[in-house]
Design a protein around this motif. Structure first.
Motif, PDB file in Angstrom:
ATOM      1  N   ASP A 297      35.369  54.876  38.063  1.00  0.00           N
ATOM      2  CA  ASP A 297      34.812  53.920  37.107  1.00  0.00           C
ATOM      3  C   ASP A 297      35.883  53.083  36.422  1.00  0.00           C
ATOM      4  O   ASP A 297      35.602  52.357  35.456  1.00  0.00           O
ATOM      5  N   VAL A 298      37.137  53.159  36.908  1.00  0.00           N
ATOM      6  CA  VAL A 298      38.238  52.409  36.290  1.00  0.00           C
ATOM      7  C   VAL A 298      38.653  51.267  37.220  1.00  0.00           C
ATOM      8  O   VAL A 298      39.092  51.502  38.334  1.00  0.00           O
ATOM      9  N   PRO A 299      38.527  50.023  36.785  1.00  0.00           N
ATOM     10  CA  PRO A 299      38.919  48.903  37.640  1.00  0.00           C
ATOM     11  C   PRO A 299      40.431  48.701  37.643  1.00  0.00           C
ATOM     12  O   PRO A 299      41.154  49.252  36.805  1.00  0.00           O
ATOM     13  N   LEU A 300      40.892  47.888  38.578  1.00  0.00           N
ATOM     14  CA  LEU A 300      42.303  47.532  38.645  1.00  0.00           C
ATOM     15  C   LEU A 300      42.565  46.414  37.630  1.00  0.00           C
ATOM     16  O   LEU A 300      42.088  45.288  37.803  1.00  0.00           O
ATOM     17  N   VAL A 301      43.290  46.732  36.565  1.00  0.00           N
ATOM     18  CA  VAL A 301      43.555  45.719  35.532  1.00  0.00           C
ATOM     19  C   VAL A 301      44.985  45.182  35.596  1.00  0.00           C
ATOM     20  O   VAL A 301      45.290  44.157  34.977  1.00  0.00           O
ATOM     21  N   ALA A 302      45.877  45.872  36.329  1.00  0.00           N
ATOM     22  CA  ALA A 302      47.265  45.421  36.449  1.00  0.00           C
ATOM     23  C   ALA A 302      47.444  44.696  37.783  1.00  0.00           C
ATOM     24  O   ALA A 302      47.242  45.270  38.846  1.00  0.00           O
ATOM     25  N   ASP A 364      36.664  41.824  32.651  1.00  0.00           N
ATOM     26  CA  ASP A 364      37.014  40.802  33.638  1.00  0.00           C
ATOM     27  C   ASP A 364      38.280  41.242  34.367  1.00  0.00           C
ATOM     28  O   ASP A 364      39.353  40.663  34.214  1.00  0.00           O
ATOM     29  N   PRO A 365      38.178  42.302  35.194  1.00  0.00           N
ATOM     30  CA  PRO A 365      39.368  42.900  35.798  1.00  0.00           C
ATOM     31  C   PRO A 365      39.953  42.047  36.914  1.00  0.00           C
ATOM     32  O   PRO A 365      39.274  41.199  37.497  1.00  0.00           O
ATOM     33  N   PHE A 366      41.208  42.296  37.207  1.00  0.00           N
ATOM     34  CA  PHE A 366      41.855  41.646  38.335  1.00  0.00           C
ATOM     35  C   PHE A 366      41.132  41.997  39.625  1.00  0.00           C
ATOM     36  O   PHE A 366      40.936  41.162  40.502  1.00  0.00           O
ATOM     37  N   ASN A 367      40.718  43.252  39.755  1.00  0.00           N
ATOM     38  CA  ASN A 367      39.975  43.709  40.936  1.00  0.00           C
ATOM     39  C   ASN A 367      39.076  44.858  40.499  1.00  0.00           C
ATOM     40  O   ASN A 367      39.562  45.832  39.920  1.00  0.00           O
ATOM     41  N   PRO A 368      37.766  44.763  40.760  1.00  0.00           N
ATOM     42  CA  PRO A 368      36.879  45.867  40.366  1.00  0.00           C
ATOM     43  C   PRO A 368      37.107  47.132  41.196  1.00  0.00           C
ATOM     44  O   PRO A 368      36.686  48.214  40.817  1.00  0.00           O
TER      45      PRO A 368
END
Length: 569
Positions: A297-302, A364-368
């Motif tokens: 449940d954690v998107p890619l934010v970096a 609004d993550p870099f990649n979900p």
């Protein structure tokens, strides 16, 4: 403050105390250094054969200043250093050996607390594993990433090495161009500038709470890296006085935090095998499925290479790991204790991203897509892993015929053969590169694309092995297949032309061959010869556990504490 452990050496009277103190004094140490001061070990993996850690003499001096300022007595000692770029057959073979060096060096000596100087990939898990088995007050100081590389006006990092290699194989890059890129890649001290395994390990220890905040991203060349080292030297003295041990920080909830942070940064698949080993030393129950469960449940934010565009230097300017954790704060256990004496929540309060392109938000993550997928099936009964953020979406549901390489030598012999029976839908299968089979489980899982397919523009294929992949690598690569081929796993039974089905959404990896046929093939297997009659390699092969358990030695699980059973004098 409780009685100092070091007082069992330096606080003694008579012959024993005389020996312990007198020989230390030949280094010019005054008598009052032995009177009630916490003795802090600076565990140093400096080595010119470990280029990522070659600046650690200087970093150790910063730690030393901090220890002295806080009223401690610093003593630096070396342990085995694991240089990823130079060691053969693979640095991973020696991770457990280095952890034994660390554990016994800490336990055997008059230390009250320890600073671990870590940098290159395996130096971090090996030092933490060894320290966990002793369980003294401990802080990790990472060496920091190198500055971003430059090549013909653009930024480059270690992940570009794989692209350069494929270009060179196709004749698209000359030797002169390769040399130019080589000269611009490593511009400063420090470990890889991308979110490879070294950066993932630095982030791991910060997310676990065993470093001061900001540890992961400060470039090695930045003066703030020395500042962090000096502040860590001050803080370890306080940790000793407060009696805070590793076991007080490394709780189950801290491990869950680390898994979620690794998902948010697109960390290395090697993270799983190292965190499992650390948990095993700490006595924390952790299973392979936890890496899927807690990251789903954690998107890619970096937005960092190899899953994104930017570099560790950019992450630092954007707010570092505290900003990443602030972004995913709702997914973290913010009440866990960290070594600076504050909770994780207190450490990340107000740490908003300073650059939304590098560190985005959960909304609004870099990649979900992020994290680590754990696969099961008849090809990996005990599990395998895949990094979806580095894979090709179109290959996440795929069935293809196997092209088999029996070992790394067979792969090297065949991969560029124009007669190799392979097409873009094939599944490349590499056997016997697991913990026992190689031995040491090298980073060869992201096999190169066959040259004949590269020339047709193919850039990714499904690849499966019982080995590992560099954290700087990318592609639709299934890794850590367990049990490995050399331990009797089904992977060892795969034959050219067999159909293999990968279903990432369903978390399945299946060899589409009937059970009866597999049993027939198993009966035809010839037991592998024992290649090692002595030495460390023999010990390793006989005692290493499988990848899904962390590839530690079976006899090293848990710890023996800090007590020394007998005196020597």
């Amino acid at each position: 403050m409780k009685k100092l452990r070091s007082s069992d050496w330096f606080g003694r009277s008579g012959k024993d105390g005389f020996i312990y103190r007198a020989w230390m004094k030949n280094q010019g140490i005054p008598s009052d250094s032995f009177r009630g001061k916490p003795v802090i070990g600076i565990c140093n993996t400096w080595s010119e054969l470990t280029p990522c850690n070659a600046h650690f003499r200087e970093l150790a001096e910063s730690v030393r200043r901090g220890v002295l300022e806080a009223g401690g007595f610093p003593v630096e000692f070396p342990v085995m250093s694991l240089g990823e770029t130079l060691m053969k057959p693979t640095a991973m073979l020696f991770r457990n050996l280095a952890s034994m060096d660390v554990e016994e060096s800490i336990r055997a000596n008059p230390l009250d607390g320890v600073i671990l100087l870590c940098g290159c990939d395996k130096t971090t898990p090996s030092l933490v594993m060894g320290a966990c088995s002793v369980n003294l007050p401990t802080i990790v100081v990472s060496g920091g990433p190198m500055l971003t590389g430059k090549y013909r006006g653009r930024d480059i990092g270690t992940s570009d090495l794989w692209r350069f290699s494929e270009d060179a194989r196709q004749g698209l890059m000359t030797e002169e161009e390769l040399n130019l890129a080589e000269s611009g890649m490593c511009r400063s001290r420090g470990h890889c500038a991308v979110m490879g395994t070294a950066s993932s390990m630095a982030a791991m220890v910060e997310a676990l709470g065993i470093t001061l905040p900001g540890n992961a991203a400060i470039p090695a060349a930045d003066a703030n890296r020395k500042v962090l080292a000096q502040l860590s030297g001050r803080r370890i003295v306080d940790l000793v006085r407060e009696g805070v041990k590793l076991s007080d920080v490394l709780t189950r909830r801290a491990f869950e935090n680390a898994i979620r942070v690794n998902a948010a940064i697109g960390g290395s698949t090697n993270f799983a095998i190292h965190l499992m080993a650390i948990a095993g030393r700490m006595g924390v129950e952790l299973e392979l499925e936890d890496f899927d469960r807690y990251s789903r449940d954690v998107p890619l934010v970096a937005n960092l290479q190899p899953s994104g565009k930017y570099f560790m230097e950019d992450l630092y300017y954007a707010g570092g790991l505290p900003a990443v954790m602030h972004s995913i704060e709702a997914s973290l256990h913010t009440d866990v204790l960290t070594v600076n004496g504050r909770t994780m929540g207190e450490n990340i309060t107000g740490c908003e991203s300073l650059n939304g392109t590098v560190i985005s938000t959960v909304e609004d993550p870099f990649n979900p897509i992020s994290g680590m997928v754990v696969l099961r099936g008849n090809l990996c009964a005990d599990g395998a892993v895949l990094k979806p953020s580095a894979a090709t979406p179109a290959l996440m549901q795929h069935t293809g015929r196997a092209v088999v390489f029996e070992d790394i030598e067979d792969y090297r012999l065949k991969i560029d053969d124009p007669e190799l029976d392979v097409d873009e839908r094939s599944v490349l299968v590499l056997k016997n590169v697991g913990p026992k089979g190689y031995p040491g489980m090298p980073e060869v899982g992201n096999m190169g694309i066959p040259k004949k397919l590269l020339e047709r523009g193919v850039t990714d294929m499904v690849r499966i092995s019982d080995g590992r992949m560099s954290g700087t690598g990318f592609g639709t690569v299934v890794l850590h297949v367990s049990p490995e081929a050399a331990a009797g796993g089904t992977l060892g039974l795969v034959a050219d032309g067999d159909l293999i089905r990968l279903d990432v959404a369903g978390r399945r990896l299946e060899l589409l061959v009937g059970a009866d046929e597999l049993e027939r093939r198993r009966g035809l297997l010839v037991p592998a010869e024992d290649r090692f009659s002595r030495g460390y390699a023999k010990l390793y092969v006989e005692h290493v556990e499988q990848a899904h358990l962390g590839a530690d030695f079976d006899f090293l699980k848990g710890g023996s504490g800090s007590e020394v059973s007998r005196d020597s004098h």
